[in-house]
Design a protein around this motif. Structure first.
Motif, mmCIF file in Angstrom:
data_model
loop_
_atom_site.group_PDB
_atom_site.id
_atom_site.type_symbol
_atom_site.label_atom_id
_atom_site.label_comp_id
_atom_site.label_asym_id
_atom_site.label_seq_id
_atom_site.Cartn_x
_atom_site.Cartn_y
_atom_site.Cartn_z
ATOM 1 N N ARG A 53 12.482 4.372 -3.446
ATOM 2 C CA ARG A 53 11.583 4.242 -2.225
ATOM 3 C C ARG A 53 10.096 4.759 -2.224
ATOM 4 O O ARG A 53 9.433 4.032 -1.744
ATOM 5 N N MET A 54 10.126 5.916 -2.976
ATOM 6 C CA MET A 54 8.806 6.484 -2.775
ATOM 7 C C MET A 54 7.763 5.451 -3.886
ATOM 8 O O MET A 54 6.630 5.142 -3.359
ATOM 9 N N HIS A 55 8.461 4.759 -4.913
ATOM 10 C CA HIS A 55 7.634 4.034 -5.634
ATOM 11 C C HIS A 55 7.258 2.682 -4.856
ATOM 12 O O HIS A 55 6.007 2.375 -4.974
ATOM 13 N N ILE A 56 7.832 2.189 -4.208
ATOM 14 C CA ILE A 56 7.753 1.030 -3.283
ATOM 15 C C ILE A 56 6.800 1.550 -2.439
ATOM 16 O O ILE A 56 5.678 0.526 -2.150
ATOM 17 N N ASP A 83 -0.871 0.848 -2.440
ATOM 18 C CA ASP A 83 -2.118 0.422 -3.714
ATOM 19 C C ASP A 83 -2.433 -1.001 -3.451
ATOM 20 O O ASP A 83 -3.615 -1.197 -3.077
ATOM 21 N N LEU A 84 -1.543 -1.746 -3.126
ATOM 22 C CA LEU A 84 -1.626 -3.197 -2.760
ATOM 23 C C LEU A 84 -2.454 -3.261 -1.543
ATOM 24 O O LEU A 84 -3.412 -4.053 -1.459
ATOM 25 N N LYS A 106 -6.057 -2.772 -2.164
ATOM 26 C CA LYS A 106 -6.735 -3.530 -2.912
ATOM 27 C C LYS A 106 -6.996 -5.032 -1.947
ATOM 28 O O LYS A 106 -7.281 -5.899 -2.500
ATOM 29 N N GLY A 107 -6.378 -4.827 -0.884
ATOM 30 C CA GLY A 107 -6.721 -5.994 0.254
ATOM 31 C C GLY A 107 -5.796 -6.956 0.298
ATOM 32 O O GLY A 107 -5.901 -8.268 0.898
ATOM 33 N N LEU A 108 -4.551 -6.764 -0.144
ATOM 34 C CA LEU A 108 -3.375 -7.648 0.019
ATOM 35 C C LEU A 108 -2.720 -7.231 1.537
ATOM 36 O O LEU A 108 -2.194 -6.122 1.753
ATOM 37 N N ARG A 109 -2.177 -8.794 2.128
ATOM 38 C CA ARG A 109 -1.880 -8.507 3.176
ATOM 39 C C ARG A 109 -0.085 -8.728 3.198
ATOM 40 O O ARG A 109 -0.086 -9.867 2.648
#
Lengths: 123, 83
Positions: A106-109, A115-116, A119-122
């Motif tokens: 869960r932490m990784h997700i 992070d994403l 970087k501007g991912l919606r």
């Protein structure tokens, strides 16, 4: 390649089986022999059951024996059901929950999402 | 290590199946050897029910499994592929 690997594995497995069960598992006819063995065993049991439950040989079996033998198929079925239920219960009770790993995942997700997003991912 | 609820349910299932097996064993295997007017007979239904009840239970189970599978297949049916 996949097919080649699968073929080689299959060959290796079958030769291994032939080493373990010499003569019995020779490629063809395996299923047939096993089926025949099963059918033979089951019909033998059925004959013994019928002979006991209905006293077909007129052996003058005590009525008590016949009373016990008569519900035997149902009894075996119920026993098998009870055994299956017990195994399921035992496996549920001793199931290995990986809570630590779940928390980590869960932490990784969460980290990946942040992070994403940075970087501007919606999503 | 399973959670507390899982353990409770699991061991409950084990206990239930053991109890059922013991009761049914006494009913089918021991009872014919007991006199007809013994106290033990009070706690069991007549003998023919020892086959009828499992039969009914098996039928109900099959019916339930059948409807369940049908319902799931119905829900998951994919729309026809267009070539």
């Amino acid at each position: 390649e996949k097919t080649v690997g699968g073929l080689m594995y299959g060959k290796r497995l079958s030769s291994l089986l032939q080493v373990v069960f010499p003569g019995e598992l020779a490629a063809e006819g395996v299923i047939m022999t096993k089926l025949m063995q099963w059918l033979f065993g089951v019909s033998l049991l059925a004959v013994v059951w019928a002979l006991t439950a209905y006293d077909l040989l007129d052996l003058n079996l005590p009525q008590t024996y016949r009373d016990v033998a008569w519900p035997m198929p149902a009894y075996l079925l119920v026993s098998f059901g009870c055994y299956s239920l017990a195994v399921i219960g035992y496996r549920v009770a001793t199931f290995n929950d990986c809570e630590e790993a779940s928390r980590e995942l869960r932490m990784h997700i969460k980290e990946a999402r942040e992070d994403l997003r940075k970087k501007g991912l919606r999503f | 290590q399973a959670t507390g609820a899982d353990q409770a349910v699991g061991f409950g299932l084990v206990a239930f199946s053991l109890l059922l097996f013991a009761y049914y064993s006494v009913w089918v295997v021991v009872l014919p050897f007991v006199d007809g007017d013994h106290v033990l007979n009070k706690y069991f239904l007549p003998r023919e029910y020892s086959v009828i009840l499992p039969g009914v239970a098996a039928l109900a189970l099959l019916l339930f499994v059948g409807t369940f599978i049908t319902a799931v297949m119905w829900k998951n049916r994919s729309p026809k592929k267009v070539d």
